[in-house]
Design a protein around this motif. Structure first.
Motif, short mmCIF file in Angstrom:
data_model
loop_
_atom_site.label_atom_id
_atom_site.label_comp_id
_atom_site.label_asym_id
_atom_site.label_seq_id
_atom_site.Cartn_x
_atom_site.Cartn_y
_atom_site.Cartn_z
N MET A 10 1.53 5.56 1.28
CA MET A 10 3.25 5.69 0.92
C MET A 10 3.10 7.75 1.41
N CYS A 11 4.22 7.40 1.89
CA CYS A 11 4.16 9.53 2.33
C CYS A 11 5.55 9.68 1.37
N LEU A 12 4.89 11.39 1.03
CA LEU A 12 6.10 12.10 1.02
C LEU A 12 6.65 13.03 1.65
N ILE A 13 8.13 13.84 1.54
CA ILE A 13 7.85 14.48 2.37
C ILE A 13 8.86 15.80 1.25
N PRO A 14 7.28 16.51 1.60
CA PRO A 14 7.73 17.61 -0.01
C PRO A 14 9.11 18.62 0.89
N LYS A 15 9.87 18.53 0.41
CA LYS A 15 10.90 20.75 0.10
C LYS A 15 11.59 20.08 1.59
N HIS A 16 11.81 19.37 1.49
CA HIS A 16 12.90 18.69 2.36
C HIS A 16 13.80 18.08 2.34
N SER A 17 14.19 18.80 1.19
CA SER A 17 15.73 17.97 0.70
C SER A 17 16.80 19.18 0.18
N TYR A 18 17.75 18.83 -0.87
CA TYR A 18 19.21 18.96 -0.58
C TYR A 18 18.81 20.66 -1.62
N ALA A 19 20.47 21.46 -2.08
CA ALA A 19 19.91 22.94 -2.06
C ALA A 19 19.96 22.71 -3.75
N ARG A 20 20.28 21.80 -4.34
CA ARG A 20 19.04 21.70 -5.87
C ARG A 20 17.89 21.88 -6.29
N ILE A 64 13.68 0.44 8.26
CA ILE A 64 14.74 0.14 6.90
C ILE A 64 15.22 1.58 6.29
N VAL A 65 16.21 1.62 6.53
CA VAL A 65 16.97 3.09 5.50
C VAL A 65 17.28 2.79 3.82
N LEU A 66 16.17 3.20 3.05
CA LEU A 66 17.20 2.70 1.64
C LEU A 66 17.70 4.59 0.91
N PRO A 67 19.34 5.04 0.87
CA PRO A 67 18.79 6.16 0.74
C PRO A 67 19.37 5.45 -0.96
N SER A 68 19.67 6.81 -1.77
CA SER A 68 20.11 6.75 -2.92
C SER A 68 21.71 6.54 -3.15
N HIS A 69 22.20 7.29 -2.62
CA HIS A 69 23.98 7.15 -2.72
C HIS A 69 24.73 6.45 -1.31
N VAL A 87 11.64 13.88 -1.02
CA VAL A 87 12.84 13.48 -0.87
C VAL A 87 13.00 11.57 -0.13
N ALA A 88 11.56 10.94 0.66
CA ALA A 88 11.23 9.83 1.57
C ALA A 88 9.80 9.49 0.89
N VAL A 89 10.62 8.13 0.31
CA VAL A 89 8.65 7.76 -0.08
C VAL A 89 8.86 6.55 1.14
N TYR A 90 7.80 6.68 2.01
CA TYR A 90 7.71 5.46 3.52
C TYR A 90 6.80 4.03 2.37
N VAL A 91 7.60 3.10 2.33
CA VAL A 91 6.25 2.31 2.33
C VAL A 91 6.31 0.61 3.34
N GLN A 92 5.16 0.03 3.70
CA GLN A 92 5.33 -1.00 3.82
C GLN A 92 5.24 -2.09 3.62
N THR A 93 6.19 -2.53 4.68
CA THR A 93 6.68 -4.30 3.59
C THR A 93 7.00 -5.55 5.19
N GLU A 94 6.92 -6.40 4.50
CA GLU A 94 6.84 -6.92 5.97
C GLU A 94 7.89 -7.26 6.88
N PHE A 95 8.84 -6.24 6.69
CA PHE A 95 9.93 -6.49 7.57
C PHE A 95 9.65 -4.76 8.63
N GLY A 96 8.62 -4.09 7.99
CA GLY A 96 8.78 -2.82 8.73
C GLY A 96 8.65 -1.93 7.86
#
Length: 96
Positions: free
Chosen positions: A1-11, A70-75, A17-26
């Protein structure tokens, strides 16, 4: 898992804002507010409307675009619809 700190939304300038997860699909990347729409924010590299640091946002969007299978945004409801039944073995997650 890799977290990217401080690359976020104004508030939320100090939150990851990003969590990397290795899956069987990439590599799946679960996003917070850095992308509200995968097509606009990741594929076309157009930043979301409100940002804290434009350069950091661009770097994060490009990194996600280059590293994610695979990109999974929350919105982004289109992504929810696309993966609503999950992925089956042998399914390609890349758009043609």
């Amino acid at each position: 898992m890799c977290l990217i700190p401080k690359h976020s939304y104004a508030r939320q300038p100090s939150q990851a804002v990003a969590v990397y997860v290795q899956t069987e699909f990439g590599t799946a990347v679960i996003l917070g507010d850095i992308a509200r729409n995968v097509e606009l924010n990741i594929n076309q590299e157009i930043p979301p409307g409100l940002i804290y640091d434009l350069e950091a946002t661009y770097r994060a969007m490009i990194r996600i675009k280059n590293e994610a299978d695979i990109v999974l945004p929350s919105h982004d409801y289109e992504v929810v619809k696309k993966y609503r039944n999950g992925l089956k073995e042998g399914t390609s997650v890349h758009e043609n």
